[in-house]
Scaffold this active site. Structure first.
Site, PDB file in Angstrom:
ATOM      1  N   LYS A  11       0.838  -1.212   0.000  1.00 14.80           N
ATOM      2  CA  LYS A  11       0.000   0.000   0.000  1.00 14.80           C
ATOM      3  C   LYS A  11       0.870   1.258   0.000  1.00 14.80           C
ATOM      4  CE  LYS A  11      -2.075  -0.998   3.930  1.00 14.80           C
ATOM      5  NZ  LYS A  11      -1.421  -2.258   4.324  1.00 14.80           N
ATOM      6  N   ARG A  86      -9.015   0.634   9.142  1.00 26.43           N
ATOM      7  CA  ARG A  86      -8.636  -0.755   9.401  1.00 26.43           C
ATOM      8  C   ARG A  86      -9.722  -1.507  10.144  1.00 26.43           C
ATOM      9  NH1 ARG A  86      -2.640   0.282   9.181  1.00 26.43           N
ATOM     10  NH2 ARG A  86      -1.577  -1.706   9.339  1.00 26.43           N
ATOM     11  N   ARG A 125      12.072  -6.881   5.267  1.00 29.94           N
ATOM     12  CA  ARG A 125      11.929  -5.467   4.914  1.00 29.94           C
ATOM     13  C   ARG A 125      12.855  -4.580   5.745  1.00 29.94           C
ATOM     14  NH1 ARG A 125       6.024  -2.636   4.889  1.00 29.94           N
ATOM     15  NH2 ARG A 125       6.093  -2.833   7.136  1.00 29.94           N
ATOM     16  N   ARG A 162      11.871  -2.679  11.255  1.00 30.78           N
ATOM     17  CA  ARG A 162      10.843  -2.213  12.199  1.00 30.78           C
ATOM     18  C   ARG A 162      10.577  -3.284  13.258  1.00 30.78           C
ATOM     19  NH1 ARG A 162       5.867  -0.204   8.539  1.00 30.78           N
ATOM     20  NH2 ARG A 162       4.785  -1.266  10.219  1.00 30.78           N
ATOM     21  N   ARG A 173       0.018  -9.550  13.126  1.00 33.61           N
ATOM     22  CA  ARG A 173      -0.572  -8.482  12.302  1.00 33.61           C
ATOM     23  C   ARG A 173      -1.435  -9.062  11.188  1.00 33.61           C
ATOM     24  NH1 ARG A 173       4.541  -5.500  10.481  1.00 33.61           N
ATOM     25  NH2 ARG A 173       3.182  -4.015   9.431  1.00 33.61           N
TER      26      ARG A 173
HETATM   27  P1  AMP Z   1       1.396   0.227   9.170  1.00 33.10           P
HETATM   28  O1  AMP Z   1       2.620   1.040   8.987  1.00 33.10           O
HETATM   29  O2  AMP Z   1       0.231   0.725   8.356  1.00 33.10           O
HETATM   30  O3  AMP Z   1       1.640  -1.256   8.971  1.00 33.10           O
HETATM   31  O4  AMP Z   1       0.937   0.402  10.699  1.00 33.10           O
HETATM   32  C1  AMP Z   1       1.789   0.018  11.761  1.00 33.10           C
HETATM   33  C2  AMP Z   1       0.992  -0.118  13.053  1.00 33.10           C
HETATM   34  O5  AMP Z   1       0.397   1.142  13.391  1.00 33.10           O
HETATM   35  C3  AMP Z   1      -0.183  -1.095  12.993  1.00 33.10           C
HETATM   36  O6  AMP Z   1       0.208  -2.451  13.200  1.00 33.10           O
HETATM   37  C4  AMP Z   1      -1.051  -0.560  14.138  1.00 33.10           C
HETATM   38  O7  AMP Z   1      -0.525  -0.912  15.400  1.00 33.10           O
HETATM   39  C5  AMP Z   1      -0.894   0.950  13.965  1.00 33.10           C
HETATM   40  N1  AMP Z   1      -1.907   1.501  13.026  1.00 33.10           N
HETATM   41  C6  AMP Z   1      -1.687   2.089  11.824  1.00 33.10           C
HETATM   42  N2  AMP Z   1      -2.834   2.458  11.256  1.00 33.10           N
HETATM   43  C7  AMP Z   1      -3.829   2.086  12.122  1.00 33.10           C
HETATM   44  C8  AMP Z   1      -5.249   2.167  12.091  1.00 33.10           C
HETATM   45  N3  AMP Z   1      -5.910   2.711  11.062  1.00 33.10           N
HETATM   46  N4  AMP Z   1      -5.927   1.672  13.154  1.00 33.10           N
HETATM   47  C9  AMP Z   1      -5.298   1.146  14.212  1.00 33.10           C
HETATM   48  N5  AMP Z   1      -3.965   1.016  14.297  1.00 33.10           N
HETATM   49  C10 AMP Z   1      -3.226   1.482  13.262  1.00 33.10           C
END
Ligand code: AMP
Length: 215
Positions: A11, A86, A125, A162, A173
């Site tokens: 994404k 989400r 990654r 990360r 996740r």
């Molecule tokens: P990402 O970089 O999009 O994979 O997000 C990393 C982490 O941030 C996720 O595993 C969640 O813990 C938190 N996070 C990001 N976006 C959301 C969202 N829309 N709702 C809840 N938690 C989020």
């Protein structure tokens, strides 16, 4: 528009690639939250434990972030949401917010990638915490030596693995995605907004298809 897809589906990569083309910003709730964690703000301190164990940050927190972000001047001409919504609660809140702002949601792009590939992608990654570019130790190694993203002079930042890209957290996740985010596929299908694409291809091929679709 919204990018929907499991963690590691690409994404962020696709949204970044489309920024110059569409001339609208990418809004990543993950990036906003990681910046808050790094700066140790109250938001970051609240979010950190959820993120590190692969859980979602509470709905009210991320909905608040998006409410604040979508009224900033740089997004008045459009935006790409990456990682939000989400959950169904977040999607409903977004619908309400957009109605209030008078901004229609034009498209939801779902990027499909088999789960085994996602695990492989995320555990290998490496992310530049400054410019947000992502590399992979095997499939897309940084042009020079890890750990520096020094292929462009303005970004000599360290590449990081990360904490939530470790195998146990990645598995968690993916489970959270299946349980809490996958229901959004039918949510947006019912709104006739969903456009599904095959994400198990080179990133450039996907970007090409998206450019053609978004016209
Ligand atoms: P990402 O970089 O999009 O994979 O997000 C990393 C982490 O941030 C996720 O595993 C969640 O813990 C938190 N996070 C990001 N976006 C959301 C969202 N829309 N709702 C809840 N938690 C989020």
């Amino acid at each position: 528009m919204i990018f929907l897809g499991a963690p590691g589906s690409g994404k962020g990569t696709q949204a970044q690639a489309l920024v110059p083309n569409l001339g609208i910003p990418q809004i990543s709730t993950g990036d906003i939250l990681r910046a808050a964690v790094k700066a140790e703000t109250p938001l970051g301190l609240e979010a950190k434990a959820f993120m590190n164990r692969g859980a979602l940050v509470p709905d009210e927190v991320v909905i608040g972030l998006i409410q604040d972000r979508l009224v900033e001047p740089d997004v008045s001409g459009g935006w790409m949401l990456d990682g939000f919504p989400r959950t169904t609660v977040q999607a409903e809140a977004l619908d309400q917010l957009l109605e209030k702002l008078g901004q229609p949601l034009e498209a939801v792009v779902l990027i499909n990638v088999p789960e085994a590939k996602l695990v492989e992608r995320l555990t290998g990654r490496r992310t530049c915490m400054t410019c947000k570019r992502v590399f992979h130790v095997l499939f897309n190694p940084p042009p020079t030596t890890i750990p520096f993203c020094d292929d462009h002079a303005d970004c000599p930042s360290e590449l990081v693995h990360r904490p939530d890209d470790s195998l146990d957290v990645v598995i968690q996740r993916q489970a959270v995605y299946r349980d809490q985010t996958e229901p959004l596929i039918s949510y947006y299908e019912q709104q006739h907004k969903l456009h599904s694409i095959d994400g198990d291809r080179p990133a450039e091929a996907i970007t090409g298809e998206l450019k053609a679709f978004l016209g």
